[in-house]
Each structure stands twice: as structure tokens, then as C-alpha cells.
Design an enzyme around this catalytic site. Structure first.
Site, mmCIF file in Angstrom:
data_model
loop_
_atom_site.group_PDB
_atom_site.id
_atom_site.type_symbol
_atom_site.label_atom_id
_atom_site.label_comp_id
_atom_site.label_asym_id
_atom_site.label_seq_id
_atom_site.Cartn_x
_atom_site.Cartn_y
_atom_site.Cartn_z
ATOM 1 N N GLY B 11 53.403 62.972 21.890
ATOM 2 C CA GLY B 11 53.469 62.939 23.351
ATOM 3 C C GLY B 11 54.437 61.885 23.854
ATOM 4 O O GLY B 11 54.507 60.790 23.309
ATOM 5 N N THR B 138 53.061 55.205 22.266
ATOM 6 C CA THR B 138 51.912 56.040 22.631
ATOM 7 C C THR B 138 51.258 55.486 23.877
ATOM 8 O O THR B 138 51.063 54.277 23.990
ATOM 9 C CB THR B 138 50.856 56.124 21.510
ATOM 10 O OG1 THR B 138 49.678 56.732 22.044
ATOM 11 C CG2 THR B 138 50.467 54.766 20.964
ATOM 12 N N ILE B 139 50.933 56.360 24.813
ATOM 13 C CA ILE B 139 50.174 55.881 25.978
ATOM 14 C C ILE B 139 48.730 55.589 25.587
ATOM 15 O O ILE B 139 48.029 54.893 26.302
ATOM 16 C CB ILE B 139 50.179 56.891 27.151
ATOM 17 C CG1 ILE B 139 49.453 58.185 26.797
ATOM 18 C CG2 ILE B 139 51.587 57.154 27.645
ATOM 19 C CD1 ILE B 139 48.975 58.946 28.020
ATOM 20 N N ASP B 140 48.282 56.123 24.440
ATOM 21 C CA ASP B 140 46.876 55.979 24.061
ATOM 22 C C ASP B 140 46.550 54.590 23.519
ATOM 23 O O ASP B 140 45.388 54.219 23.448
ATOM 24 C CB ASP B 140 46.514 57.026 23.001
ATOM 25 C CG ASP B 140 46.691 58.442 23.513
ATOM 26 O OD1 ASP B 140 46.586 58.646 24.739
ATOM 27 O OD2 ASP B 140 46.947 59.347 22.695
ATOM 28 N N GLY B 186 43.779 59.652 26.540
ATOM 29 C CA GLY B 186 43.457 58.639 25.543
ATOM 30 C C GLY B 186 42.869 59.223 24.269
ATOM 31 O O GLY B 186 42.510 58.494 23.357
ATOM 32 N N ARG B 187 42.720 60.544 24.251
ATOM 33 C CA ARG B 187 42.137 61.239 23.097
ATOM 34 C C ARG B 187 40.800 60.611 22.690
ATOM 35 O O ARG B 187 39.892 60.561 23.499
ATOM 36 C CB ARG B 187 43.143 61.271 21.948
ATOM 37 C CG ARG B 187 44.378 62.117 22.334
ATOM 38 C CD ARG B 187 45.181 62.500 21.132
ATOM 39 N NE ARG B 187 45.622 61.313 20.407
ATOM 40 C CZ ARG B 187 46.212 61.322 19.234
ATOM 41 N NH1 ARG B 187 46.442 62.473 18.633
ATOM 42 N NH2 ARG B 187 46.595 60.218 18.642
ATOM 43 N N GLU B 242 38.779 61.562 28.641
ATOM 44 C CA GLU B 242 38.767 62.983 28.286
ATOM 45 C C GLU B 242 37.969 63.236 27.013
ATOM 46 O O GLU B 242 37.444 64.322 26.815
ATOM 47 C CB GLU B 242 40.202 63.500 28.117
ATOM 48 C CG GLU B 242 40.976 62.825 26.988
ATOM 49 C CD GLU B 242 42.402 63.355 26.818
ATOM 50 O OE1 GLU B 242 42.812 64.266 27.556
ATOM 51 O OE2 GLU B 242 43.113 62.839 25.927
ATOM 52 N N TYR B 292 49.624 64.931 32.951
ATOM 53 C CA TYR B 292 50.958 64.404 32.605
ATOM 54 C C TYR B 292 51.427 63.286 33.537
ATOM 55 O O TYR B 292 52.276 62.476 33.145
ATOM 56 C CB TYR B 292 51.998 65.527 32.662
ATOM 57 C CG TYR B 292 51.998 66.494 31.505
ATOM 58 C CD1 TYR B 292 51.526 66.130 30.245
ATOM 59 C CD2 TYR B 292 52.500 67.782 31.658
ATOM 60 C CE1 TYR B 292 51.549 67.027 29.184
ATOM 61 C CE2 TYR B 292 52.532 68.684 30.601
ATOM 62 C CZ TYR B 292 52.058 68.307 29.367
ATOM 63 O OH TYR B 292 52.093 69.191 28.322
ATOM 64 N N LEU B 293 50.932 63.276 34.774
ATOM 65 C CA LEU B 293 51.415 62.264 35.720
ATOM 66 C C LEU B 293 51.213 60.856 35.167
ATOM 67 O O LEU B 293 52.030 59.970 35.410
ATOM 68 C CB LEU B 293 50.696 62.391 37.074
ATOM 69 C CG LEU B 293 51.241 63.412 38.079
ATOM 70 C CD1 LEU B 293 51.242 64.818 37.527
ATOM 71 C CD2 LEU B 293 50.457 63.362 39.379
#
Lengths: 409, 409
Positions: B11, B138-140, B186-187, B242, B292-293
Site C-alpha cells: 500500500g 507503511t501507514i500501519d 491498520g490491519r 478495521e 484511502y483518504l
């Protein structure tokens, strides 16, 4: 009846605080009486939950100007017909008399302007020397009689920027045909859905497909158009109005969804369209639902919108000084290029409870897009950025401690 | 093997373009060979969809630095074990040889670092003089071995600002007990959900309740806590990861939802929690799903995050110059206050395919919040704002026309 009263009614916006702050300042400048404000709309007036807005310290007034949601509280209580609820009218009269309120400023949308019109009747019925001035406010842009309403330009700018950014993310990830859906507010109108055309996307990307509430949603045809778009682009972007309906008049949001708790709207129109596309085309679909974010994004507010949010307040005070009543401040467009506008006024009875739809003449139904005329109307409204005060990485949105009311009369 | 190759994997983020632009610049400065880039990750390498990044004009490189999603294309194809797919390895070898690639820069998360580690093995197996350097992204924030990963700070800043704004809107409208839910990515990890504590809300408002994937979700207890919060505040704010799961290990997102097309995830965890609260408490619930934002909001990027996104690229080129291989650049924190950090490196095999959870020691399970230690870790990562180039009311995100590759060897 030397004093004035301000209240907000209906959904709030990113710039409603700018209107409130400008009204307080303009009222102080004209020098007459105290400006009260009712918390949470008409219900605050009914319950005499009033604050002394005139006594708000200047630094807090400046902060208020930047606080999304307005820091005062809005509400959805409306003034009923006298015959249906005379007690409500008497209660309003009593509070107005107790606080010597001779001018009411109602900041709201089309439902709120009906309440404003009824407040004019209330003054006549009870022989009060009451002036009522409406101030426009709605992100939906569905108020009649005004070129635009404060709140809309900022919401449109937020959605357009967000779509530009999410589209680039989606495009970077689209190694296979896939869809990104942005579900936008706007109730029965598609003004906010135009972000799909206002967003400036590179020519190399597919133009977003816009679903308007003003156009009957035909799922079969839409699926075909999405499928056809995959012939040239792997990344398909759709903007879905929350209020789209199928030919039977039903909201599409309430279709294709169910829950263990019974038939209930889970995700709204965006998720219904996502289910449709997944089922019919077997493609991956992402859905973003900004919800409150789109009407609260003060950090992305349009400077034009802010200027208009302040101007309607300043003009409202001028109208009251001139002795006018029963009118709403409106914004009149003088030219598209360069954009020029001024404030005027329009009778409340001309606009109350009416709903301005997005003109179907501006919709390109084949392309699921809008016309050049529509773009020429929209683009001026998102122009300009206002510098914000940042503190430790975040914007400064303090709590507004409203000065208490001391009734001395 | 004088040249180098860069690709993005997994991502994308709001600042991945900053890493790409900084890598191109640093590679040019060291003066050796050409830097190629593969479109859409490893699949671009396999298909020899390469571009000449070194030939990107400086003005376009500067624009690239600000484009969310990176403007190159990422992908989710990973390098398999040699035994499972020897043809894939041979294909990579052939493309590397054809383009005289001696250094590969892999910009990705924990899955991508496994591919990077396998590329090291590939070089050994085929006796190629190949150096492989990983760059975190990674944003996570779930990459092991690094204090943080570029992309996370900006996503956290975006979510925190958005929550501050939406919360003020929600608060202004909450004349009755009501809930606003922000569903975050964030999975399996709750790093992004910490926006509920990083957001600076006034003391007059209720603290957001945060649901972490690291804590088993107990619907019954949660409903009680929400109900109790209404005793003091009408507006309840929840941040829902999520990836939250119930005691049986099932994702909550896949519960309480169904569709006419069968059991299918319609809305995700946020809508499932909304259904729960509506059913159990009868309250109004709004749900925002930025999707996605949150990973694309370049207009709200953290200046600290941007600086780190650039620094990991500069350090990667230094490592390659030093002849290092099989390592990922990591970010090492030297101090919280004032925040100080530097880049170092860590063996790929120490981090590949591992997942860094949000520490449960930092979670306050009673308050559905986080500890002071957690805040001290997080706050430096969102600091600073970068001025953007705006044009006609919108940010400037041009299409990147990557120079074609002319193989002359």
C-alpha cells in the site's frame, strides 16, 4: 427591545464559526444593546439557554472564527405553526421579552428559514417590535434565492482535494480493474457530488463517474459504463451522492443491505453501489465515506467561503440597522471571471422550505459528469486558502467558554 | 552491474513520493550509473516495465515529492520461494542482467522486506554482484526494527486533525445522546487508532473510546461503557480499528452484516459497531470511513514524516555506496523531548514478515485509551506542516511522465 439574539439551526459547517464571530464583531461595532446567542438552536431559545455573545473576549472571538461546527451548538428543533403549538410561541415570546430581544438572527438552511419566517409572524401576533434576519448556511447548497451558501464552498474544496489524493492512491494500486467510491452528502441534491468534476485529475486518468440524486439511478446502465471504462483505464473512480434513487423512487442506500437486526441502512449509497459492482463485475471496490469530515474540515476551508460566511453576518447587521425584517441575506454573483459578488437580501417567504436541486441542464448524463457552465459556477467557490494556527502539530480549536447571561432588566 | 533499480511494494502513502524523489536525487549525487524504477512493484520488474528515474527532470522530481501515492505505481506481487517458482527468479535475473542492475532499492512494508531478503538469495544463487537495500514504508507502522515507518506520521496526523474537526461538528449537533465512529486502517495493529488520543480535544468533551485489534472486542462491555458515558456527555466518539476481533477470533467487521448477494463485508468494523450501538442503545450513530483518504492526505502530511521519508532514501544510497546489502534502513529514536532521531540499518531477515503490534502495555483497557508513554512516542511523529503549492484552489499533483528506458548495453 434593545438587544439581539443569534442562533444556529440545522447541520453545522466548517465556517459557521466565522459567521458567528463576524456577527458578534459587527453587532459590537453598531453599538446598540447586547447580542445574545442561544445554544443548540431554537431549543436553546425555548429553554432560555442563552449566552452573552457580546461579552466574548476578542481573542476567543477570533478562535471561534476558526472552530468547525461553530462552538455554540446547533439544533433541529423548528418553530411549529401557531395552531399546532401555541405554547411554543408563547414560550419564545416570554424569553424575547425577558431579554429585551428586538432582533433575531437565524443562521440556517431552508428548514430554518421557515422558522425565521414564523418568527416574523410571532412578532406580529404578539405585537412585538421584532426584526428577523436570516443568514444562509448549508454545505448542501440547496438554499433557494442565493448564489451559494456559506459552508458549501469549503465542503466542495475538501471533497475535491480528498478525491484528488485518494484517486492518486487508487491509481497507484490499480494493477487490476478496480473501483474507488467516494460517498458524499447533499441529501436530495447533487451539488457536493460535483467534486468529481471540480477535482483536477491528470488527463491520463479516467474522469470520475458522478451519480446525482437528480438523475434516476439505472444500475444496469451504470455497470455497463464502469465495465466499458476498464477498456482504457484500470482505475475507475465514482462519486456517489448519498441520496441517489432508482426508478421506483426508493433510495438506493436502503437496497442491497440487511443486517441481523433487520433491514437497516448499514453503509449508505456508496456501499450499495460497491456491492452492485462487486457482484456484477467481480472487481475490487474501495469505499470512502467522509461523513462529518466533509462539513467540518476547517483546515481546508475555502478563503472565498470564509469571506462570504463573514460578509453575510456583516450585511445582516446592516439590514437590522436599516430596520429591515423578514429577509435572508443572500449572495449575488456579479461575474464568473474574475469572480465578483455582493450581499443583498430576499424575502424569507420566497425561500423557506424550498429545495434548490442541482440543475439537470448542467448534468451530462452520458458522461456521468457536468457541463462547462456548471464548472464555471463552481470553481470560484473553492478559491483561496487561509493560514491556520497550528500548535504541536495540530490546529488550534479551543473550547469556547461563552459568557453567562445576567438579566438585569 | 553499474545501475540501480527502485520499486515500491504494498500500500502506498502520502509521502512515498518524497522517498522516491529523494532517492533519485541522492543517486544522482553519488554519480554512478542509472537509477531505474519498476512500475507497479515487483510485477514491473518481472515484466521489464522500467522507467529511467535518473532522467526525470528536476521540476518533475520536485512535483513527484509531493504527489500522494507516489506517481510510480506500487503492487502486491511478492517474490516466491525459489523452489515454488524458479521461473520467477530466472525472470528477475534476466531483467537485472539486461539492465546491468547491481543495486535494488525495495520500498515497502514487512511483506515487501521478505521479497527484499529473497532478492539477496537470488543474487547469491545466480552469482550476481547484487546489493539489496530495503526502505521502510507503511501507514500501519507495523514494521519491526524501526522506530517508525514513513507514511505513518502523516496518516496519524490526518486522522487526528479529522477527528478533532468531526468531533466538534458532532458535539455541536448532539442535543441527544449520539455516537460518532471513525473507522481507521491498520490491519491487525492499532497504531493508527491512537488518533483517538493524539487528537487534542477540549477537556469539556468526552475522551474518544478506542477499539484496538490487539484487545479482544467485548461488545457487551463496550455497550455498557458507551451507555455510562452518556451520563456526563451527550456526544460519544469512538475510534474503531478495521481489524478488531471478538473472543472467538473472528473479525467483527464480518459480523452483523449481510447482503442480498450473500454474506459479504459491506461496511467494515465501524458499521458493525454502529449497528450494535443502534440496536442496544437506540442512539443515533454516524460513521466516517476515510479509507484511502487517510493514507493519501498529502495536504496534511507531517513535516517530520516527510523529513524521514527523504532521509531513509538518502541513507539507503549511502549504504549501497558502502557496499552493504541485505539490510533495511531504519529510524532510530535518540530522544523524545526534544525529538531526535537518525537513520541506521537492520538485517532484512530480522524483520521480514514480522508484524509489530501496538504494545498492550501502552493500552489502557479500562479507559479504552492509551498511556502517557504511548503519547510521548506518538506526538513527535505528527509535528510540522509543509507548505504546498496550490493552483486555482487545489493542490498541484501533476502526472509524472517517466522517461522511457533505452537499453544500450
Amino acid at each position: 427591545m434593545k438587544n439581539a439574539l443569534y442562533f444556529q439551526s440545522g447541520g453545522v459547517t466548517a465556517v459557521i464559526g466565522a459567521t458567528a464571530a463576524a456577527l458578534i464583531e459587527a453587532h459590537q461595532r453598531q453599538g446598540q444593546g447586547t447580542l445574545y446567542a442561544a445554544e443548540n438552536g431554537l431549543s436553546g431559545l425555548l429553554d432560555a439557554h442563552l449566552v452573552n455573545a457580546s461579552a466574548l473576549p476578542p481573542a476567543m472571538r477570533q478562535a471561534l472564527s476558526q472552530i468547525p461546527g461553530g462552538g455554540l451548538g446547533s439544533g433541529r428543533t423548528l418553530l411549529q405553526a401557531y395552531e399546532d403549538n401555541p405554547e411554543q410561541w408563547q414560550r419564545v415570546r416570554d424569553v424575547l421579552l425577558a431579554h429585551e430581544v428586538g432582533t433575531i438572527y437565524v443562521n440556517g438552511g431552508n428548514g430554518s428559514m421557515d422558522t425565521a419566517a414564523k418568527l416574523v409572524e410571532l412578532g406580529q401576533r404578539f405585537n412585538l417590535p421584532l426584526k428577523v434576519i436570516g443568514l444562509p448556511k448549508t454545505i448542501d447548497n440547496d438554499l433557494e434565492g442565493t448564489d451559494t451558501s456559506p459552508g458549501f464552498g469549503s465542503a466542495l474544496k475538501y471533497l475535491s482535494v480528498s478525491l484528488m489524493e485518494a484517486a492518486r492512491d487508487h491509481c497507484a494500486m490499480a494493477t487490476k480493474p478496480s473501483v474507488f467510491i467516494l460517498e458524499v452528502m447533499g441529501r436530495h441534491t447533487g451539488w457536493l457530488a460535483t467534486c468529481g468534476a471540480v477535482a483536477r485529475l491528470p488527463a491520463e486518468m479516467a474522469s470520475p463517474l458522478i451519480l446525482f440524486p437528480e438523475v434516476v439511478f439505472d444500475p444496469e446502465r451504470f455497470v455497463q459504463v464502469v465495465q466499458a471504462s476498464f477498456k482504457t483505464h484500470k482505475a475507475c473512480i465514482c462519486v456517489v451522492s448519498e441520496g441517489i434513487r432508482t426508478a421506483d423512487g426508493q433510495f438506493y442506500a436502503q437496497q442491497n443491505t440487511a443486517s441481523h437486526y433487520g433491514h437497516e441502512q448499514l453503509g449508505g449509497a456508496g456501499f450499495s453501489v460497491a456491492s452492485l459492482l462487486r457482484a456484477q463485475l467481480g472487481v475490487k471496490v474501495h469505499v470512502a465515506v467522509p461523513d462529518y469530515l466533509q462539513r467540518a474540515a476547517r483546515h481546508l476551508a475555502s478563503a472565498t467561503d470564509i469571506a462570504q460566511a463573514e460578509a453575510v453576518a456583516q450585511h445582516a447587521v446592516q439590514l437590522a440597522e436599516q430596520g429591515q425584517s423578514g429577509v435572508m441575506v443572500n449572495i449575488v454573483r456579479d461575474a464568473n471571471t474574475p469572480y465578483a459578488w455582493h450581499c443583498d437580501s430576499i424575502p424569507l417567504t420566497d425561500i423557506a422550505n424550498r429545495e434548490r436541486l442541482f440543475p439537470t441542464a448542467w448534468i451530462d448524463q452520458n458522461a456521468y459528469s457536468i457541463s462547462a457552465d456548471a464548472l464555471a459556477y463552481l470553481q470560484p467557490l473553492i478559491q483561496g486558502e487561509q493560514q491556520q494556527h497550528w500548535h504541536e502539530g495540530l490546529p488550534n480549536y479551543p473550547w469556547v467558554s461563552w459568557p453567562k447571561v445576567c438579566v438585569t432588566s
